[in-house]
Design an enzyme around this catalytic site. Structure first.
Site, PDB file in Angstrom:
ATOM      1  N   HIS A 259     -25.827 -76.751  88.319  1.00  0.00           N
ATOM      2  CA  HIS A 259     -25.521 -75.705  87.339  1.00  0.00           C
ATOM      3  C   HIS A 259     -25.222 -74.380  88.033  1.00  0.00           C
ATOM      4  O   HIS A 259     -24.255 -73.687  87.680  1.00  0.00           O
ATOM      5  CB  HIS A 259     -26.690 -75.532  86.374  1.00  0.00           C
ATOM      6  CG  HIS A 259     -26.517 -74.378  85.424  1.00  0.00           C
ATOM      7  ND1 HIS A 259     -25.851 -74.494  84.228  1.00  0.00           N
ATOM      8  CD2 HIS A 259     -26.910 -73.079  85.503  1.00  0.00           C
ATOM      9  CE1 HIS A 259     -25.844 -73.325  83.609  1.00  0.00           C
ATOM     10  NE2 HIS A 259     -26.484 -72.444  84.370  1.00  0.00           N
ATOM     11  N   GLU A 260     -26.047 -74.019  89.008  1.00  0.00           N
ATOM     12  CA  GLU A 260     -25.816 -72.761  89.721  1.00  0.00           C
ATOM     13  C   GLU A 260     -24.490 -72.800  90.493  1.00  0.00           C
ATOM     14  O   GLU A 260     -23.788 -71.789  90.576  1.00  0.00           O
ATOM     15  CB  GLU A 260     -26.982 -72.458  90.664  1.00  0.00           C
ATOM     16  CG  GLU A 260     -28.315 -72.231  89.960  1.00  0.00           C
ATOM     17  CD  GLU A 260     -28.234 -71.199  88.843  1.00  0.00           C
ATOM     18  OE1 GLU A 260     -27.449 -70.230  88.964  1.00  0.00           O
ATOM     19  OE2 GLU A 260     -28.947 -71.361  87.835  1.00  0.00           O
TER      20      GLU A 260
ATOM     21  N   HIS B  38     -21.618 -71.885  88.425  1.00  0.00           N
ATOM     22  CA  HIS B  38     -21.320 -70.448  88.415  1.00  0.00           C
ATOM     23  C   HIS B  38     -20.494 -70.045  89.642  1.00  0.00           C
ATOM     24  O   HIS B  38     -19.608 -69.189  89.551  1.00  0.00           O
ATOM     25  CB  HIS B  38     -22.618 -69.645  88.380  1.00  0.00           C
ATOM     26  CG  HIS B  38     -23.325 -69.689  87.064  1.00  0.00           C
ATOM     27  ND1 HIS B  38     -22.701 -69.383  85.869  1.00  0.00           N
ATOM     28  CD2 HIS B  38     -24.610 -69.998  86.754  1.00  0.00           C
ATOM     29  CE1 HIS B  38     -23.574 -69.506  84.883  1.00  0.00           C
ATOM     30  NE2 HIS B  38     -24.741 -69.887  85.391  1.00  0.00           N
TER      31      HIS B  38
END
Length: 226
Positions: free
Chosen positions: A96-97, A100
């Protein structure tokens, strides 16, 4: 009375429920090892390399669920359980990070908007409540109105954050499945982890909107005595 109970449910019950859900789901899948044995840090590094990203550092950080991407300094900071962990939760949060990071690398529009309004939203949020309190208790209507208007910064920031976070999770799932990092059973667990985390952002947005509407009605709605 009914409206007040709905308001209380939104600002108290929903955030507590969202936090409990994400912690329970995270803890559950933190106990489920991933078949490949890779760690969150290895997954993060692998996905970045697969996307041609070489200018972002990975660092472990203390705390639980303290994971975040710092686009200013080009650093992904993963909590130690995620950085060193070889579990469904660890690889899901790490991916998920990196979602980004990919947003940043591909100039994703909503992320750019969030990054630009973040400092403004921080300033307006810090100013709004003092102005509201002064306005309401001192009877200075202009201050109270300005306080409510400044609250819009926080509301807009939360509304912009929603698509950014959902998009990062979608990118994470695509990377995890495309590269065979997780199998079918792990994919179900990964989706549950990311969906539970998404509800914390939904809850924060609901709270911001509910608080803004309540205070806007309090300050701007005509008095029953008029």
């Amino acid at each position: 009375m009914a409206n007040y109970l709905i308001y209380l449910a939104i600002i108290i019950i929903v955030p507590i429920w969202a936090q409990m859900r994400v912690r329970k789901t995270y803890k559950k899948y933190q106990q489920v090892p991933i078949h490949s044995g890779v760690t969150g840090a290895q997954v993060a590094d692998f996905i970045m390399k697969q996307n041609g990203i070489t200018n972002v550092r990975l660092e472990p950080i203390g705390g639980t669920m303290s994971d975040h991407y710092d686009p200013t300094n080009k650093v992904v900071r993963l909590s130690e359980d995620v950085y060193y962990g070889s579990t469904v939760s660890a690889v899901s949060i790490a991916a998920h990070e990196i979602g980004h990071v990919i947003q940043d690398a591909t100039d994703y529009g909503m992320m750019r908007v969030r990054h630009r309004i973040a400092p403004v939203a921080s300033i307006t949020s810090n100013l709004s409540f003092p102005l509201l309190l002064i306005g309401l208790f001192a009877g200075i209507t202009g201050f109270a109105m300005l306080g409510v208007i400044l609250m819009l910064g926080a509301v807009i920031f939360q509304l912009v954050t929603l698509p950014v976070e959902f998009d990062a999770s979608n990118r994470a799932m695509a990377q995890l499945t495309e590269h065979g990092i997780i199998d079918a059973e792990e994919e179900r667990g990964s989706r549950r982890v990311l969906n539970a985390a998404a509800w914390t952002y939904v809850a924060a947005t609901l709270v911001a909107v509910a608080e803004f509407v309540r205070l806007a009605l309090l300050v701007f709605a005509p008095s029953s005595d008029d």
